[in-house]
Design a protein around this motif. Structure first.
Motif, PDB file in Angstrom:
ATOM      1  N   SER A  98      41.625  48.763  37.564  1.00 42.37           N
ATOM      2  CA  SER A  98      41.782  47.943  38.779  1.00 42.37           C
ATOM      3  C   SER A  98      41.376  46.491  38.517  1.00 42.37           C
ATOM      4  O   SER A  98      41.425  45.681  39.419  1.00 42.37           O
ATOM      5  CB  SER A  98      40.907  48.504  39.884  1.00 42.37           C
ATOM      6  OG  SER A  98      39.546  48.369  39.527  1.00 42.37           O
ATOM      7  N   ALA A 100      38.763  45.143  38.709  1.00 41.49           N
ATOM      8  CA  ALA A 100      37.455  44.974  39.351  1.00 41.49           C
ATOM      9  C   ALA A 100      37.004  43.522  39.349  1.00 41.49           C
ATOM     10  O   ALA A 100      35.849  43.224  39.092  1.00 41.49           O
ATOM     11  CB  ALA A 100      36.413  45.877  38.674  1.00 41.49           C
ATOM     12  N   LEU A 101      37.925  42.623  39.631  1.00 44.64           N
ATOM     13  CA  LEU A 101      37.530  41.221  39.807  1.00 44.64           C
ATOM     14  C   LEU A 101      36.796  41.109  41.139  1.00 44.64           C
ATOM     15  O   LEU A 101      37.089  41.837  42.075  1.00 44.64           O
ATOM     16  CB  LEU A 101      38.760  40.318  39.806  1.00 44.64           C
ATOM     17  CG  LEU A 101      39.502  40.244  38.464  1.00 44.64           C
ATOM     18  CD1 LEU A 101      40.777  39.419  38.624  1.00 44.64           C
ATOM     19  CD2 LEU A 101      38.618  39.661  37.378  1.00 44.64           C
ATOM     20  N   PHE A 102      35.825  40.196  41.221  1.00 43.32           N
ATOM     21  CA  PHE A 102      35.050  40.061  42.448  1.00 43.32           C
ATOM     22  C   PHE A 102      35.817  39.197  43.445  1.00 43.32           C
ATOM     23  O   PHE A 102      35.998  38.002  43.209  1.00 43.32           O
ATOM     24  CB  PHE A 102      33.675  39.455  42.151  1.00 43.32           C
ATOM     25  CG  PHE A 102      32.925  40.220  41.096  1.00 43.32           C
ATOM     26  CD1 PHE A 102      32.802  41.605  41.193  1.00 43.32           C
ATOM     27  CD2 PHE A 102      32.348  39.583  40.021  1.00 43.32           C
ATOM     28  CE1 PHE A 102      32.123  42.324  40.227  1.00 43.32           C
ATOM     29  CE2 PHE A 102      31.663  40.304  39.049  1.00 43.32           C
ATOM     30  CZ  PHE A 102      31.553  41.679  39.147  1.00 43.32           C
ATOM     31  N   PRO A 103      36.246  39.773  44.563  1.00 44.10           N
ATOM     32  CA  PRO A 103      37.111  39.024  45.484  1.00 44.10           C
ATOM     33  C   PRO A 103      36.378  37.892  46.174  1.00 44.10           C
ATOM     34  O   PRO A 103      37.004  36.973  46.677  1.00 44.10           O
ATOM     35  CB  PRO A 103      37.546  40.092  46.492  1.00 44.10           C
ATOM     36  CG  PRO A 103      36.488  41.132  46.438  1.00 44.10           C
ATOM     37  CD  PRO A 103      35.963  41.123  45.026  1.00 44.10           C
ATOM     38  N   HIS A 104      35.043  37.964  46.208  1.00 44.98           N
ATOM     39  CA  HIS A 104      34.299  36.913  46.913  1.00 44.98           C
ATOM     40  C   HIS A 104      33.926  35.774  45.979  1.00 44.98           C
ATOM     41  O   HIS A 104      33.182  34.883  46.355  1.00 44.98           O
ATOM     42  CB  HIS A 104      33.058  37.508  47.563  1.00 44.98           C
ATOM     43  CG  HIS A 104      32.139  38.198  46.600  1.00 44.98           C
ATOM     44  ND1 HIS A 104      32.526  39.301  45.868  1.00 44.98           N
ATOM     45  CD2 HIS A 104      30.861  37.950  46.256  1.00 44.98           C
ATOM     46  CE1 HIS A 104      31.524  39.700  45.114  1.00 44.98           C
ATOM     47  NE2 HIS A 104      30.502  38.900  45.326  1.00 44.98           N
ATOM     48  N   ARG A 105      34.426  35.833  44.735  1.00 46.47           N
ATOM     49  CA  ARG A 105      34.095  34.785  43.774  1.00 46.47           C
ATOM     50  C   ARG A 105      35.392  34.139  43.271  1.00 46.47           C
ATOM     51  O   ARG A 105      36.429  34.786  43.204  1.00 46.47           O
ATOM     52  CB  ARG A 105      33.347  35.386  42.582  1.00 46.47           C
ATOM     53  CG  ARG A 105      32.066  36.104  42.958  1.00 46.47           C
ATOM     54  CD  ARG A 105      30.892  35.161  42.855  1.00 46.47           C
ATOM     55  NE  ARG A 105      29.631  35.853  42.975  1.00 46.47           N
ATOM     56  CZ  ARG A 105      28.943  35.936  44.117  1.00 46.47           C
ATOM     57  NH1 ARG A 105      29.439  35.406  45.213  1.00 46.47           N
ATOM     58  NH2 ARG A 105      27.781  36.550  44.164  1.00 46.47           N
ATOM     59  N   PHE A 113      30.437  35.244  35.379  1.00 45.08           N
ATOM     60  CA  PHE A 113      29.494  36.255  35.867  1.00 45.08           C
ATOM     61  C   PHE A 113      28.531  36.780  34.797  1.00 45.08           C
ATOM     62  O   PHE A 113      27.312  36.741  34.978  1.00 45.08           O
ATOM     63  CB  PHE A 113      30.255  37.410  36.530  1.00 45.08           C
ATOM     64  CG  PHE A 113      29.365  38.459  37.119  1.00 45.08           C
ATOM     65  CD1 PHE A 113      28.786  38.292  38.367  1.00 45.08           C
ATOM     66  CD2 PHE A 113      29.071  39.623  36.415  1.00 45.08           C
ATOM     67  CE1 PHE A 113      27.952  39.244  38.901  1.00 45.08           C
ATOM     68  CE2 PHE A 113      28.234  40.584  36.944  1.00 45.08           C
ATOM     69  CZ  PHE A 113      27.679  40.394  38.184  1.00 45.08           C
ATOM     70  N   GLY A 144      38.549  26.840  40.302  1.00 48.41           N
ATOM     71  CA  GLY A 144      37.973  27.016  41.635  1.00 48.41           C
ATOM     72  C   GLY A 144      38.824  27.886  42.546  1.00 48.41           C
ATOM     73  O   GLY A 144      38.506  28.073  43.719  1.00 48.41           O
ATOM     74  N   LYS A 145      39.898  28.431  42.026  1.00 54.91           N
ATOM     75  CA  LYS A 145      40.825  29.199  42.837  1.00 54.91           C
ATOM     76  C   LYS A 145      40.266  30.593  43.148  1.00 54.91           C
ATOM     77  O   LYS A 145      39.535  31.166  42.343  1.00 54.91           O
ATOM     78  CB  LYS A 145      42.127  29.348  42.042  1.00 54.91           C
ATOM     79  CG  LYS A 145      43.371  29.288  42.869  1.00 54.91           C
ATOM     80  CD  LYS A 145      44.585  29.239  41.957  1.00 54.91           C
ATOM     81  CE  LYS A 145      45.865  29.303  42.767  1.00 54.91           C
ATOM     82  NZ  LYS A 145      47.055  29.304  41.940  1.00 54.91           N
ATOM     83  N   GLY A 146      40.669  31.149  44.310  1.00 53.01           N
ATOM     84  CA  GLY A 146      40.254  32.517  44.627  1.00 53.01           C
ATOM     85  C   GLY A 146      41.074  33.489  43.796  1.00 53.01           C
ATOM     86  O   GLY A 146      42.249  33.236  43.521  1.00 53.01           O
ATOM     87  N   SER A 148      42.268  36.251  44.594  1.00 50.51           N
ATOM     88  CA  SER A 148      43.373  36.876  45.324  1.00 50.51           C
ATOM     89  C   SER A 148      44.612  35.982  45.341  1.00 50.51           C
ATOM     90  O   SER A 148      45.699  36.426  45.669  1.00 50.51           O
ATOM     91  CB  SER A 148      42.936  37.190  46.746  1.00 50.51           C
ATOM     92  OG  SER A 148      42.537  36.009  47.386  1.00 50.51           O
ATOM     93  N   GLN A 149      44.424  34.706  44.968  1.00 52.21           N
ATOM     94  CA  GLN A 149      45.579  33.808  44.948  1.00 52.21           C
ATOM     95  C   GLN A 149      46.313  33.848  43.616  1.00 52.21           C
ATOM     96  O   GLN A 149      47.338  33.217  43.458  1.00 52.21           O
ATOM     97  CB  GLN A 149      45.123  32.368  45.211  1.00 52.21           C
ATOM     98  CG  GLN A 149      44.706  32.148  46.648  1.00 52.21           C
ATOM     99  CD  GLN A 149      44.106  30.775  46.813  1.00 52.21           C
ATOM    100  OE1 GLN A 149      43.056  30.478  46.258  1.00 52.21           O
ATOM    101  NE2 GLN A 149      44.770  29.919  47.560  1.00 52.21           N
ATOM    102  N   ARG A 162      36.684  37.253  31.549  1.00 51.59           N
ATOM    103  CA  ARG A 162      35.353  37.650  31.993  1.00 51.59           C
ATOM    104  C   ARG A 162      34.708  38.572  30.948  1.00 51.59           C
ATOM    105  O   ARG A 162      33.540  38.444  30.616  1.00 51.59           O
ATOM    106  CB  ARG A 162      35.444  38.347  33.356  1.00 51.59           C
ATOM    107  CG  ARG A 162      34.096  38.682  33.941  1.00 51.59           C
ATOM    108  CD  ARG A 162      34.220  39.285  35.313  1.00 51.59           C
ATOM    109  NE  ARG A 162      34.825  40.619  35.260  1.00 51.59           N
ATOM    110  CZ  ARG A 162      34.978  41.396  36.333  1.00 51.59           C
ATOM    111  NH1 ARG A 162      34.608  40.968  37.520  1.00 51.59           N
ATOM    112  NH2 ARG A 162      35.527  42.589  36.216  1.00 51.59           N
TER     113      ARG A 162
END
Lengths: 373, 311, 392
Positions: A98, A100-105, A113, A144-146, A148-149, A162
Motif C-alpha cells: 500500500s 503506507a505513505l503518511f497522508p498528513h505529511r 521521516f 511541499g506537495k501533499g 495525495s496529490q 523514504r
C-alpha cells in the motif's frame, strides 16, 4: 526442496550471504504458512521471492523485516541471530504494497521521516530529501506537495525515496507495483533495477508475477505452499523449471498428461499419440509433458522431419504487440498454444490447416510422483 | 421522470441567461421550480423551525428589557451591561475550566481505552462497547444520584471502608473534584466513541511502516497514530467540551453547588428569577464563547490536512 | 419546590413514561380518526400539571377507572417554571394546574392563564377544611374576593430542618435562625436551594418581612446575612433527599430552610429525630412570625378546549380517600386542609400523623406568615445568585 539447498550450497564463489534463514517455520495454529525454509541471500543481490497468493511469501518477508517472529528456526544477519530484534531496531526496511505513505505529511516530510526519527537536523534532512528526489526523478517542487496529490508512479518514487533515506542494508519490497497499470509497471521495474545497481544495496522483492521477477532479479525463489520449489537465476528458472508448478507459474504453457511408452517415448493419455521426450527414468509411471508455446513451430512443409509432429486447425489468433499467439486445435479435444514473433505471423491464419512440431529437448517431463507430497 | 427534470432544468437555464432583465418574482419562481430546491424544502423547514427558530428567539430576547416576556419591544443592551458589571465571569470561568479539565482527563483516559478496543479486544470490542454504552440508556441524573449514594458519607464507599477496614471516610461529595468526576463519568462515552472511530481509521500498515523506518512505539504514536486519529479525537473533544461547558446536574448533585456553572445561572434566570431576557443574554454569551473556542480549536488542527485533502 | 424521592421517582417515572406513551399513541390514533376541534373529543381525556403526588397512580388510577378517562400527568419542580410554560402557550395542553398559593392570585389569574371556578358548585366543599382555611379563604380568591380561583389541599410550615439528637428542638426554636448563622455552626448545615424560599427566610432572619418592598439599607443587611449563609454552608442542594441523607449519616446537622415535607418521608422511615422547626420569634412587622407556610392551589387552566373532566377532578380530590391518598402520595407526606373533616381524619394512624409532625402542626402554622409574592424579589435574587457564584 532439494533444489533450493543444493543451489545455495554450491554458491561458494558468490558474494558472502548477508541474510540467512535456517529451518525457519511460521505456524498459524497447525498450519505452516512458512515451512522449514533455509535460504541465503547474498550481499548486494536483487533477490525476488515469487509465488501465488497464499504461498507464504508475505509471511516470510514480515519475518525478515522483523514484524513477525518465526515459530522455529533462526534468521541471521551477517551471521548474527536477529529473530528477536524488532523491526525498528533492524537495519532493514520495506516498501509496502500500500506504500503506507503518511497522508498528513508532505512529500518532503515523508521522505525525511526516518531521518527525523534519528534526530537529524532539519537542514541536512532537507538536503538529503532533495538529493533522493533528484535521484528518483521527482521534481523539486514536489517537496511541499501533499502525497495525495501525487500520481501512482510518483507515490512509488516517494515511498522508495523514504526507504532509501533510511539507508537500509537490505531493502524489502512487498508487491509495490501490483496496483499500477502495465505500462507504468514496466517503466518502474526498470527504474528499480537501475536504482539497485546505483545504490549497490541488497534488494529482496516479493511478487506474484514471475514476469516481473524475470526482468529485475539476479536470483529468483519460487514459493509454493510455504516452501521454495526452485531457486535460481532467471535463466535457470526459465530454461529448466524444476517442477510443473514452476513452469505453469511462468505463464501459459502446453501441458499433456502422458504415460510411459516404448523406446523412451511417452504416450498421450488423452489421444494415445506417442511423443519423443527428454530421457526418462525407468521407473516413470506417468506425468506431465510441458512444452512452451514459443518452442512449438509451424512446419511449412508437412513432410519435413521433426521429432514430434501434429496436424491441426488454427482456431484463434491473438496479437500481443511484438508477438502473435495461436490456438491450434488438434483432433477433437486438444488445443495447443503456439507463440511466434510478429515477423513470423501466418498469412491466412484462422481456419487454416497447419502442422505443428517441437523437439524432444524443448519439452520437459514432470513425473506425477514428484508432486505427491 | 428523468425527462421531465431535464426539461425543467433547461427551462431554468434559459431563464437564467436573461435573468438580469427578469422581475424578481419570475426568478423566484424559477428557483422554486428546481427539483433540488423542492427536495431540500422539508429538511430545510425542519431545521429552520427546530434549530434556528429557538435560537433566533433567544437572540431576540437577549436584547429585550429585563424582566419582560415579549420580544416586541425596543431593543436594549441592559442585560449585557448587568452581566458584565456582575460576577458572572466566575460562572463562565468555572464552566470553561471544568469543561477543559474534563476534556483533558477524558483524552488521557479514552485514548488507551480506544486503542485497546480497536486493537486488542477486536473480537470482544462489541461487547465492551455495549457495556460502556449501556449507562446511556439511563438518564444522567439517575446515574449521578447513584454515584451520590455511592460516595456520600455512610454510602457504599465510606461504609465499606468503615466496616471492613476501620478507616473513617467522610463524604466525598460537594467539591470541585466531585463535580469534575461527575462530568468525566457522564461524558466518557461521548469522548470514547468518536475516538474509537478515529483510532480505527489509522491503517495498520501506516504504523508498521513508521515502526519499520526506525520509530519507537512512542514516536509511532506521536508521528502517526495521534495525527491520523485526530478527526475522531477532535470531534470527541469538541462534543465533550460543549456538553461539559453546558452541564448543570453534575455540579448540583455531586458538586453540591460548590461550583456554579453557567448553565445553572441561565436556568435560574429563566425560572426562579423570571428574567428571560437576562437568561437569553447569558445563553448568547455562552454560545458565542463556546462557539469561538470550538472554532479556534478546529482552526489549529487542520482537518483537511489530516484527511490529506490538500497540500 | 422540588419534592421527589429519588428511589421511588425512578419507578414512578418509568410507569409514567409507559402510561404517557400509551395515551399519546392512543391520542394520535383518536385524532387521526375524528375531526379536530370537536369539544366532545376531550370528554375522555384530561392533562394535569402538578407538584409530585397528584401524578401518582394511587391518586389517578381510581379516577381513570371511574370516569373512563385518559389522564396525562406531569410533575413540576418549580412554580415559576410552570408559570413560564403556561405563559408560553401551554394553556392549550393542560386542564389542571397545581401551584403554591400566591401564584394563582398574583399572576395566573391577572394574566388570564386560569379560569375561575363555579362558586355554587365548589363552595360547599369548603365545609371539610381545617379552621385556618375557612371560607372565603384569601388565597383561593381573586384580589377583589369575587372569583374562586382554585381549591386548597396540601399545606405545610417552612422554617429550618434539624437533627434533634444534635441540636434540641427547644434550643433552635428559642435561638432561631441566629443559631444556624452563628460561626459555631459553620459547615454543619446545607442550604435547600429553592431560591424563593431561601430568600424569604434570609429576609426574615435579617429581621424584615419579605412581603413588602425593602429599603436599600435593609437589602444591605439581607446581603450580609445571605453571604454568610451561603459561605458557611457545607453544601447547597435542591434535592431534599440528599439533605435528609446528610442529616441521617451525620455529615450535616441541619438545613436552611426546610419544610415539614422535606423530612416527612425520612421521619416515616424511622428517623423521628429529623424535624422541621419554626423559630418562636420573628420580625415585629410580621407579628412576630418567623416561618412561612405554603398551601397549594389547584386550578382550572384557561384552556380553550378545557376537558369537562377537570371540574370532576377537583371534586374528586375532596373525597376523603382521595384526600388521604394525596396526603400520602409517593415520596412526600403532607397534611391536607381536608383534615378538618372527621371522615378524613379517621383514615390516618398515629405513625402517619407523626410523619408530618401533627403534634406541633397547628402551633407551627401559627408561627408562620402566608407565602406571598416577594416585591423586591428581582434585587434579592440577584444578590442570592451572586452569593452562590462567589461562594468562598
Amino acid at each position: 526442496m532439494t533444489a533450493a539447498t543444493g543451489d545455495t550450497a554450491s554458491a561458494s564463489s558468490a558474494p558472502p550471504p548477508i541474510l540467512q534463514l535456517r529451518g525457519v517455520d511460521k505456524l498459524f495454529g497447525e498450519f505452516p504458512a512458512v515451512d522449514r525454509i533455509s535460504l541465503d541471500i547474498r550481499e548486494g543481490e536483487f533477490f525476488t521471492i515469487v509465488g501465488p497468493s497464499g504461498s507464504g511469501k508475505t509471511t516470510m518477508v514480515r519475518m525478515l523485516v522483523g514484524m513477525d517472529k518465526p515459530t522455529n528456526g533462526d534468521i541471521l544477519l551477517r551471521g548474527e541471530r536477529i529473530n528477536d530484534v524488532p523491526a525498528n531496531k533492524r537495519p532493514t526496511c520495506m516498501v509496502f504494497q500500500s506504500l503506507a505513505l503518511f497522508p498528513h505529511r508532505s512529500v518532503g516530510q515523508n521522505i525525511e521521516f526516518p531521518l527525523k526519527i534519528r534526530g537529524v537536523k532539519a537542514a541536512s534532512r532537507k538536503e538529503r530529501a532533495l538529493e533522493l528526489m533528484a535521484q528518483l526523478r521527482l521534481p523539486e517542487s514536489y517537496y511541499g506537495k501533499g502525497v495525495s496529490q501525487c500520481s501512482g508512479g510518483e507515490r512509488q518514487r516517494v515511498a522508495l525515496a523514504r526507504a532509501l533515506a533510511f539507508d537500509p542494508e537490505i531493502l524489502f519490497f512487498d508487491e509495490p507495483l501490483s496496483a499500477l497499470d502495465y505500462k507504468l509497471r514496466k517503466i518502474l521495474e526498470k527504474e528499480l533495477k537501475d536504482i539497485h545497481r546505483e545504490t549497490g544495496k541488497t534488494f529482496v522483492y516479493i511478487t506474484h508475477s514471475l514476469e516481473e521477477a524475470m526482468v529485475m532479479s539476479d536470483r529468483i525463489g519460487v514459493m509454493n505452499k510455504g516452501r521454495f520449489v526452485q531457486i535460481g537465476t532467471p535463466n535457470e528458472i526459465y530454461g529448466n523449471p524444476s517442477t510443473r508448478f514452476v513452469s505453469e507459474f511462468m505463464g501459459e504453457v502446453n501441458i499433456l498428461e502422458v504415460g510411459p511408452g516404448p523406446d523412451g517415448t511417452v504416450i498421450d493419455q488423452a489421444t494415445g499419440a506417442s511423443y519423443h521426450a527428454p530421457p526418462i527414468a525407468d521407473s516413470f509411471a506417468g506425468g506431465s509433458l510441458v512444452i512452451r508455446p514459443e518452442d512449438i513451430r509451424f512446419l511449412d512443409d508437412t513432410a519435413s522431419p521433426a521429432a514430434n509432429k501434429l496436424e491441426g486447425v488454427v482456431y484463434n489468433e491473438y496479437l500481443l504487440g511484438s508477438r502473435v499467439q495461436y490456438q491450434v486445435r488438434v483432433g477433437d479435444a486438444q488445443v495447443f498454444l503456439v507463440e511466434k514473433l510478429r515477423e513470423q505471423q501466418l498469412a491466412s491464419a484462422r481456419g487454416g490447416r497447419v502442422t505443428i512440431a517441437w523437439d524432444a529437448k524443448d519439452s520437459t517431463i514432470f513425473p506425477t510422483a514428484r508432486f505427491a507430497s | 421522470m428523468t425527462d421531465a427534470s431535464v426539461r425543467i432544468s433547461h427551462v431554468a437555464a434559459g431563464h437564467s441567461r436573461v435573468s438580469r432583465a427578469e422581475p424578481w418574482q419570475v426568478r423566484l419562481g424559477t428557483a422554486l421550480s428546481k427539483p433540488g430546491f423542492l427536495a431540500a424544502l422539508p429538511v430545510g423547514i425542519l431545521l429552520l423551525a427546530g434549530f434556528v427558530g429557538p435560537l433566533a428567539l433567544v437572540f431576540l430576547f437577549a436584547f429585550m428589557p429585563p424582566q419582560t416576556f415579549s420580544v416586541l419591544q425596543a431593543p436594549t443592551l441592559a442585560n449585557f451591561r448587568t452581566i458584565f458589571s456582575d460576577s458572572y465571569y466566575l460562572s463562565f470561568l468555572a464552566s470553561l475550566q471544568l469543561a477543559a479539565s474534563t476534556v483533558a482527563i477524558l483524552l488521557v483516559i479514552c485514548y488507551p481505552l480506544a486503542i485497546a478496543m480497536v486493537r486488542v479486544f477486536t473480537r470482544k470490542a462489541g461487547i465492551l462497547a455495549l457495556v460502556l454504552a449501556a449507562p446511556l440508556f439511563v438518564a444522567d441524573n439517575l446515574r449521578l444520584m447513584g454515584w451520590m449514594l455511592f460516595l456520600v458519607k455512610g454510602g457504599v464507599v465510606s461504609g465499606t471502608m468503615q466496616t471492613y477496614l476501620g478507616i473513617p471516610v467522610d463524604s466525598m461529595l460537594y467539591t470541585f473534584s466531585a463535580t469534575l468526576f461527575g462530568l468525566v463519568y457522564i461524558n466518557l462515552p461521548m469522548m470514547l466513541f468518536p475516538m474509537i472511530l478515529g483510532v480505527s481509521m489509522v491503517p495498520a500498515q501506516m504504523r508498521e511502516a513508521a515502526f519499520d523506518l526506525g520509530a519507537s512505539r512512542w514516536q509511532v504514536m506521536k508521528e502517526v497514530d495521534i495525527p491520523l486519529a485526530m478527526p475522531g479525537i477532535m470531534i470527541g473533544a469538541l462534543i465533550t467540551f460543549i456538553l461539559a461547558a453546558g452541564a448543570i446536574t453534575e455540579a448540583k448533585v455531586l458538586g453540591g453547588t460548590a461550583v456554579v456553572m453557567i448553565a445553572q445561572d441561565i436556568q435560574k434566570e429563566f425560572t426562579f428569577a423570571q428574567n428571560w431576557p437576562k437568561g437569553s443574554a447569558l445563553s448568547m454569551l455562552m454560545i458565542v464563547l463556546a462557539g469561538s473556542l470550538a472554532l479556534a480549536m478546529f482552526k489549529r488542527v487542520d482537518l483537511d490536512a489530516i484527511f490529506g485533502r490538500k497540500g | 419546590m422540588t419534592r421527589r424521592n429519588l428511589l421511588q421517582s425512578f419507578s414512578q417515572s418509568r410507569r409514567a413514561f409507559l402510561r404517557d406513551t400509551v395515551s399519546i399513541s392512543a391520542g394520535i390514533a383518536a385524532a387521526s380518526m375524528m375531526p379536530r376541534g370537536a369539544w366532545a373529543a376531550r370528554e375522555k381525556e384530561m392533562n394535569i400539571y402538578c407538584w409530585e403526588g397528584y401524578n401518582s397512580d394511587k391518586v389517578l388510577d381510581p379516577f381513570r377507572k371511574e370516569f373512563d378517562c385518559t389522564v396525562k400527568a406531569q410533575g413540576l419542580i418549580s412554580d415559576p417554571e410552570a408559570v413560564n410554560q403556561l405563559r408560553a402557550g401551554d394553556t392549550k395542553v393542560w386542564d389542571i394546574i397545581n401551584l403554591n398559593n400566591a401564584w394563582g392570585r398574583r399572576q395566573l389569574y391577572p394574566e388570564n392563564l386560569i379560569k375561575p371556578l363555579d362558586k355554587a358548585k365548589f363552595e360547599p366543599l369548603w365545609e371539610m377544611m381545617i379552621p385556618e382555611f375557612k371560607w372565603p379563604y384569601k388565597w383561593s380568591t381573586s384580589d377583589d374576593g369575587n372569583e374562586l380561583l382554585g381549591m386548597i389541599q396540601r399545606y405545610g410550615p417552612s422554617g429550618m430542618l434539624v437533627n434533634t439528637e444534635k441540636v434540641s428542638a427547644a434550643t433552635l426554636e428559642d435561638e432561631g435562625y441566629d443559631l444556624m448563622l452563628s460561626d459555631a455552626f459553620k459547615g454543619k448545615y446545607a442550604v435547600l436551594m429553592y431560591d424563593d424560599w431561601v430568600i424569604m427566610h434570609v429576609v426574615i432572619a435579617a429581621g424584615f418581612s419579605p412581603f413588602r418592598e425593602l429599603t436599600d439599607d435593609e437589602i444591605g443587611k439581607y446581603e450580609t446575612v445571605m453571604r454568610k449563609l451561603i459561605n458557611n454552608a457545607a453544601f447547597l442542594s435542591d434535592d431534599m433527599n440528599a439533605i435528609a441523607l446528610g442529616m441521617i449519616n451525620g455529615s450535616i446537622e441541619g438545613s436552611f430552610p426546610g419544610s415539614v415535607y422535606s423530612v416527612s418521608a425520612a421521619r416515616y422511615d424511622g428517623n423521628p429525630n429529623l424535624r422541621c422547626i419554626i423559630p418562636n420569634k420573628g420580625p415585629e412587622e410580621m407579628g412576630g412570625k418567623a416561618g412561612v407556610c405554603w398551601m397549594e392551589l389547584t386550578s382550572l387552566v384557561n384552556n380553550p378546549q378545557l376537558s369537562p373532566r377537570a371540574e370532576d377532578f377537583l371534586e374528586y380530590c375532596f373525597r376523603p380517600e382521595t384526600a388521604k391518598n394525596v396526603s400520602f402520595a409517593e415520596g412526600t407526606y403532607n397534611p391536607v386542609g381536608q383534615m378538618g373533616d372527621p371522615k378524613v381524619m379517621a383514615l390516618y394512624n398515629t405513625e402517619e400523623l407523626d410523619a408530618f409532625q401533627y403534634d406541633t402542626l397547628s402551633a407551627d402554622m401559627a408561627k408562620c406568615a402566608d407565602f406571598d409574592i416577594i416585591p423586591s424579589y428581582t434585587k434579592l435574587h440577584e444578590i442570592f445568585s451572586a452569593a452562590v457564584r462567589e461562594k468562598a
